[in-house]
Design an enzyme around this catalytic site. Sequence first.
Site, PDB file in Angstrom:
ATOM      1  CG  ASP A 217      -1.972   1.033   1.250  1.00 51.95           C
ATOM      2  OD1 ASP A 217      -2.821   0.990   0.350  1.00 51.95           O
ATOM      3  OD2 ASP A 217      -1.978   1.896   2.154  1.00 51.95           O
ATOM      4  CD  GLU A 268      16.311 -13.906   3.979  1.00 53.35           C
ATOM      5  OE1 GLU A 268      15.714 -14.533   4.894  1.00 53.35           O
ATOM      6  OE2 GLU A 268      16.833 -12.789   4.142  1.00 53.35           O
TER       7      GLU A 268
HETATM    8  C1  GLC Z   1      -4.451   2.901  -0.766  1.00 49.36           C
HETATM    9  C2  GLC Z   1      -5.618   1.957  -0.671  1.00 49.36           C
HETATM   10  C3  GLC Z   1      -6.807   2.715  -0.180  1.00 49.36           C
HETATM   11  C4  GLC Z   1      -6.506   3.307   1.168  1.00 49.36           C
HETATM   12  C5  GLC Z   1      -5.233   4.136   1.139  1.00 49.36           C
HETATM   13  C6  GLC Z   1      -4.724   4.435   2.521  1.00 49.36           C
HETATM   14  O1  GLC Z   1      -4.655   3.873  -1.726  1.00 49.36           O
HETATM   15  O2  GLC Z   1      -5.824   1.309  -1.887  1.00 49.36           O
HETATM   16  O3  GLC Z   1      -7.957   1.915  -0.123  1.00 49.36           O
HETATM   17  O4  GLC Z   1      -7.576   4.098   1.604  1.00 49.36           O
HETATM   18  O5  GLC Z   1      -4.178   3.471   0.477  1.00 49.36           O
HETATM   19  O6  GLC Z   1      -4.181   3.288   3.126  1.00 49.36           O
END
Ligand code: GLC
Length: 544
Positions: A217, A268
């Site tokens: 993310d 790994e």
């Molecule tokens: C990314 C995710 C989204 C989330 C954001 C904050 O963009 O896809 O759903 O709200 O990160 O974590």
Amino acid sequence: MAARLATVRSSTRRQFAPEQAASPWWRDAVVYQVYLRSFADGNGDGIGDLAGLRARLPYLNWLGVDALWINPHYPSGGADGGYDISDYRAVDPEYGDVADLEALVEDARALGLKVLLDVVPNHTSDQHPWFQAALADPDSPEASRYHFAPASEEPPNNWRSLFGGPAWSRTPDGRWYLHLFAPEQPDLNWRDPAVAEDFERTLRFWLDRGVDGFRVDVAYGLFKDADLRNNPGEYSPTLFGHGPEQAMTWNQPEVHDVWRRWRAVCDEYPGTMLVGEVCLADPAEIALYSRPDEMHQAFSFRLLKSGWSAESFADGVRSALDAFGKVGAPVSWVLGNHDKDRQVTRFGGGEVGDARARAAALLKLALPGSAYIYAGDELGLPQADVPDAAKKDPIFHRSGGERSGRDGCRVPMPWNATPGVGFSPRGSAQPWLPIPADWRRYAVSRQARDDRSMLNLYRQALAVRAEHPALGSGEATVSRRGEVLTVRSTAEGRSVRCVINMGDHPVLVRTAGTLLLSSAPQVTHTSRRSLALPADTAVWIAED
Ligand code: GLC
Ligand code: CA
């Protein structure tokens, strides 16, 4: 065509010739994105869970995908659909426990499916023990793992939250802390080595439990300008992602070292991979995240953000192929996810939107690289009209209702044509987001029986893709005439053309080959050498 498809149906896994065995699975994988909370409810509380997903693995196998990516399954403060994590090495009791996840991985493996988890390193939940300790004591070691600034009238700089409002909020004792998303998602300070160490522990924790990798993310975040200087420009979401106007918050050079360390951890565990969410405007900058010693893939969001026009799709395909080609990484094509309006709706809604989504699916699945399918897109689900009172998305609430938010693409899956659409067992609690009354028509059980359904189009496309070397890999060239876009891919001396008519009128296409698949049932050869391609339709033609 029917006979041809019948033969490929029996084998949905790609058969590797021995000399190809070295090509890693993820380079051309079709990855299905499971929005866990909305996929399948096993225990009847109205919330999707691991047991429900596990019971539906045979569906994913039948569909013919190679892997699944599961949106965050961790204990969470619940402020942003699980993207505010309070414990990175556990499972939220709403979804099950670690043993359920292990059982899921084991069952998936038995079916030949890989499992990717979502990992969120840019921020934690405000409920995370580190943030709680930091709130309680400004001098604690935990406080240096976030971005705090002393109490003062004005916030430390002009940064804005992506969800609306300033990126700084106050603690109860008056200090400022940074959150580029919701206030319940304080940003971590990656200049503190304890942060990096803890995330490596988290990666190993899940890799030791057999997962095949992670979707990362906000991978273009993590590091901020060392002096937290003002951004040069207003936050204006450019069409394709963040650019120089937000230069102090995103895409700091230091972040690439994190991916080098994570890559070393994955190395790994052979066969595991990382795919990053990198929302930057410049494809060349995105591709740098998937250099050979960094993440294996970075999503290409261009088509996700392109309007229905051959010019913008051609540009999206070309720019991604160029940029990722330069670093030797496959492109990771995306047309839908949990952050964006559903394709059918985005492309115009109704029959037109449906036809376009079908055509776009064939284009995506023809392109060389890996392809991501967001759960429910294979059913042609439209953006649901979620009543404001039921909405959960912080984007809706923080914008005072000005932005409609992302709930409409996160509504539970319709599995059968019963009143509850089979999301939960009979007699269960209401689903966590209301399911529109007419969604029975999209049910898996109905579409599976209908040869012309969106679901069967996806299934046929995946079966044909698994058999043909030039679908999903090889060298591609892109050409455009008006609203007609052609991608020709070649691998192992065999070529396929995907032709998509994005205009309003039918066009005559020279074929000189075999029609493998069409997104619209009415497409037929008009002669041995040509076919009439209706508006909003795509075909796959194998060159003999
Ligand atoms: C990314 C995710 C989204 C989330 C954001 C904050 O963009 O896809 O759903 O709200 O990160 O974590
Ligand atoms: Ca449940």
